[in-house]
Write an enzyme that holds these catalytic residues in place. Structure first.
Site, PDB file in Angstrom:
ATOM      1  N   HIS A 152       0.800  -1.248   0.040  1.00 22.81           N
ATOM      2  CA  HIS A 152      -0.063   0.200  -0.094  1.00 22.81           C
ATOM      3  C   HIS A 152       0.859   1.334  -0.059  1.00 22.81           C
ATOM      4  CE1 HIS A 152      -4.372  -1.734   1.204  1.00 22.81           C
ATOM      5  NE2 HIS A 152      -3.426  -2.574   0.580  1.00 22.81           N
TER       6      HIS A 152
ATOM      7  N   HIS B 177      -2.447 -12.535  -2.229  1.00 21.83           N
ATOM      8  CA  HIS B 177      -3.403 -13.275  -1.385  1.00 21.83           C
ATOM      9  C   HIS B 177      -3.032 -14.802  -1.289  1.00 21.83           C
ATOM     10  CE1 HIS B 177      -6.684 -10.184  -3.006  1.00 21.83           C
ATOM     11  NE2 HIS B 177      -5.631  -9.761  -2.020  1.00 21.83           N
TER      12      HIS B 177
END
EC number: 1.11.1.21
Length: 725
Positions: A89, A252
């Site tokens: 991020h 993920h």
């Protein structure tokens, strides 16, 4: 002053922006000043990084991953997934349209990023890193530490990364120049036009998100629609389809999402939290407020059976089960295997006695239903080594995209491989020209017949593509002669090509005449010709000057130039050349400030460059707008003198961007100018600067300051000079 009379303090109260919301924001040209930086003017982060015990730092980071803290327990006993999310991020805000965002400045520590809904609980990740940052101090920036920690997290869970480069210097205040959108609420979607086109230069689909909404566009759980937004968003962040699939599937593979209960249990974000929270936000009133009771996105998904190991299990689960919609305990849309399949195959993050079924997000299912993504994902499933390599390469690109060229990279793990997205340059294999050669080349340039305008315009076009945001563009490489730049409208190709041919002729003639290894690059010659043009213009104004010039640029090849990637550097507006490719909803003067910010210019530098380029007749299309002089080609302060002269009355025309300057007494038309020109008389702050150069004693200062600002622009991408310093 009586204490009951104190209602506010310095810096508060109704601001100029409140009164005049459309006022120019010149603050973005003066951010990150030394006054905000506690390290002092002599601090050199590159030199400090070289003193870093790099391997000891990596070992400390590796130990951190499995040393769970009671105040914020690690999921599955490993902080790796949380640290990866923090690094991702930090880097993932980058967008290729204007090069802003990304990891290079460590801005995740400040508003608004530190309080975005997509960054919930990343404040905890940075606090976990604080003891390590405290230990190594000035030798590792927060910007570098966050990305390196992400690398170590991946390595500690079994992925072989391709390397790491340091060199990201921290900022010490929020970045005010980045436009994140105009929405007034988190997850707002006003950035889409009537035809569904995402507003430029944005990449994220909703306010406060890094990429797209994991529940689907606007929380509509439609995987195909999600795939469309994923493709557009990742493209705007410089990623192709293969890199997109690798990043989503690889990211993920690790960890879980958190949605133990309704987000209504969360307190305010860090910027709004009570002072006693000490910069932390989102205090959770549900249960223990941590561990198994954690609330972040509201989604409650664990993707794989081994969430702290690099595997292909995410892809196996994605294609191995049939999926159906369900809701998390927090009420968010997510997906589970049909008919109870997979139950008990996934561990609980904190209770060893509990097991679960795997889950997926709408944006994960998108990789299965989109035909292009599906083909790539199935190939990765069948070829796990290829998948691991693709993720490692995409991760390096994600985390280094805004760091600039390889010459800025620091550290012992810089990859040997050169990537096309780094805008590579060839290594110089010849000797540089000396002062005598420079003098000789200047004579040849002067004798070539090129005009001052042609020389200055070509040098400006070459150098002014630079973006301080991601350190792309600039004169080094002479890519102005290559696609796509050679065909850009702003560069006036029909006039540019003959100038380049003339300069190439001088280059070839000079290089052929050398008996040794000495050569001159076209990139250097373009800049040197600009110097010659300015020196002639100064001479025309009565000043003998020498414009500083430092050789060392090289010439890139077409093979080293990604045409699609470089197309994002095309100026669709350039106030310095009085150029607008089309009509924009944003006023031209605001676009000028945006361009000046990308060029890292201050307001005085921007002002003096505009004044100089106008009197040198350097408008696009040879228009006379703003050429407020009877002596074009002379480096005079006439632009400022005439702009501020009350003899002229300025009137609007049918073209909202063009104005007429008429004699107040006779009404005779004398000048035309654009909004970009008139703003230097209209805006109080810019007028104050213009007055300095319009004064009777301002001519010499004008010439000196113009040369300094010009030289700065010509050298913006000379990172080799910065390293030497």
């Amino acid at each position: 002053m009586r204490e009951e009379d104190i209602r506010s303090t310095a810096g508060h109260g109704t601001s100029n922006k409140d009164w005049w919301p459309n006022q120019l924001n010149l603050r973005i040209l003066h951010q990150h000043s030394e006054k905000a930086n506690p390290m002092g003017p002599d601090f050199n982060y590159r030199e400090e990084f070289k003193k870093l015990d790099y391997w000891a730092l990596k070992e400390d980071l590796r130990k951190l991953m499995t040393e769970s803290q009671d105040w914020w327990p690690a999921d599955f006993g490993h902080y790796g997934p949380l640290i990866i999310r923090m690094a991702w991020h930090s880097a993932g805000t980058y967008r290729i349209q204007d090069g802003r965002g990304g990891a290079e400045s460590g801005a995740q520590r400040f508003a608004p990023l530190n309080s975005w809904p997509d960054n919930i609980n990343l404040d905890k990740a940075r606090r976990l890193l604080w003891p390590i940052k405290q230990k190594y101090g000035r030798r590792i920036s927060w910007a570098d530490l966050m990305i390196l920690a992400g690398n170590v997290a991946l390595e500690s869970m079994g992925l072989k990364t391709i390397g790491f480069a340091g060199g990201r210097a921290d900022v010490w205040e929020p970045e005010e120049d980045i436009y994140w959108g105009s929405e007034q609420q988190w997850l707002g979607r006003d950035r889409f036009g009537e035809e569904g086109k995402l507003e430029d230069p944005l990449a994220a689909s909703e306010m406060g998100l890094i990429y797209v909404n994991p529940e689907g566009p606007g929380r509509e759980p439609d995987p195909l629609k999600a795939a469309q937004q994923i493709r557009e968003t990742f493209k705007r962040m410089g990623m192709n389809d293969e890199e997109t699939v690798a990043l989503i599937a690889g990211g993920h593979t690790f960890g879980k999402t958190h949605g133990a209960a309704s987000p209504s249990h969360l307190g305010p974000e860090p910027e709004a939290a009570p002072i006693e929270e000490m910069g932390l936000g989102w205090k959770n009133s549900y249960g223990t407020g941590k561990g198994g009771d954690t609330i972040t996105s509201g989604l409650e998904v664990t993707w794989t059976s081994s969430p702290t190991k690099w595997t292909s299990n995410f892809l196996w689960n994605l294609f191995g089960y049939e999926w159906e919609l369900t809701k998390s305990p927090a009420g968010a849309w997510q997906w589970r295997p049909k008919n109870g399949a997979g139950e008990g195959t996934v561990p609980d993050a904190h209770d060893p006695n509990k097991r679960h079924a795997p889950g997926m997000l709408t944006t994960d299912i998108a990789l299965r239903v989109d035909p292009v993504y599906e083909k790539i994902a199935r190939r990765f499933l069948e070829n796990p080594d290829e998948f691991a390599k693709a993720f490692a390469r995409a991760w390096f690109k994600l985390t280094h995209r805004d760091l600039g060229p390889r010459s800025r990279y620091l550290g012992p793990e810089v990859p040997e491989e050169e990537f096309i997205w780094q805008d590579p340059l060839p290594k110089r294999d010849y000797d540089l020209i000396d002062e005598g050669d420079i003098a000789e080349l200047k004579k040849r340039i002067q004798a070539s017949g090129m005009s001052i305008r042609e020389m200055v315009m070509t040098a400006w076009a070459s150098a002014s593509t630079f973006r301080g945001s991601d350190k792309r563009g600039g004169a080094n490489g002479a890519r102005i002669r290559l696609a796509p730049q050679i065909g850009w409208e702003v560069n006036e190709p029909e006039q540019l090509r003959p100038v380049l041919e003339t300069l190439e002729g001088i280059q070839q003639e000079f290089n052929r005449s050398q008996t040794g290894r000495k050569r001159v690059s076209l990139a250097d010659l373009i800049v040197l010709a600009g110097c010659v043009g300015i020196e002639q213009a100064a001479r025309n104004a009565g000043f003998e000057i020498t414009v500083p010039f430092t050789p060392g640029r090289v010439d890139a090849t077409q093979e080293q130039t990604d045409v699609e990637s470089f197309s994002y550097l095309e100026p669709v507006h350039d106030g310095f050349r009085n150029y607008l490719k089309r009509k924009f909803s944003v006023p031209a003067e605001h676009l000028l400030i945006d361009r000046a910010n990308l060029l890292t210019l201050t307001a005085p530098e921007m002002t003096v460059l505009i004044g100089g380029l106008r009197v040198l007749d350097c408008n696009w299309g040879r228009t006379k707008h703003g050429v407020l002089t009877d002596r074009p080609g002379a480096l005079t302060n006439d632009f400022f003198v005439n702009l501020l002269d009350m003899r002229w009355k300025w009137n609007a025309t049918d073209d909202e961007n063009v104005f007429e300057g008429r004699d107040r007494a006779t009404g005779e038309l004398k000048w035309t100018a654009t909004r970009v020109d008139l703003i230097f008389g209209s805006n109080a702050q810019l007028r104050a600067i213009a007055e300095v150069y319009a004064s009777n004693d301002g001519q010499e200062k004008f010439v000196q300051d113009f040369v300094k600002a010009w030289t700065k622009v010509m050298n913006l991408d000379r990172f080799d000079l910065l390293v030497k310093k």
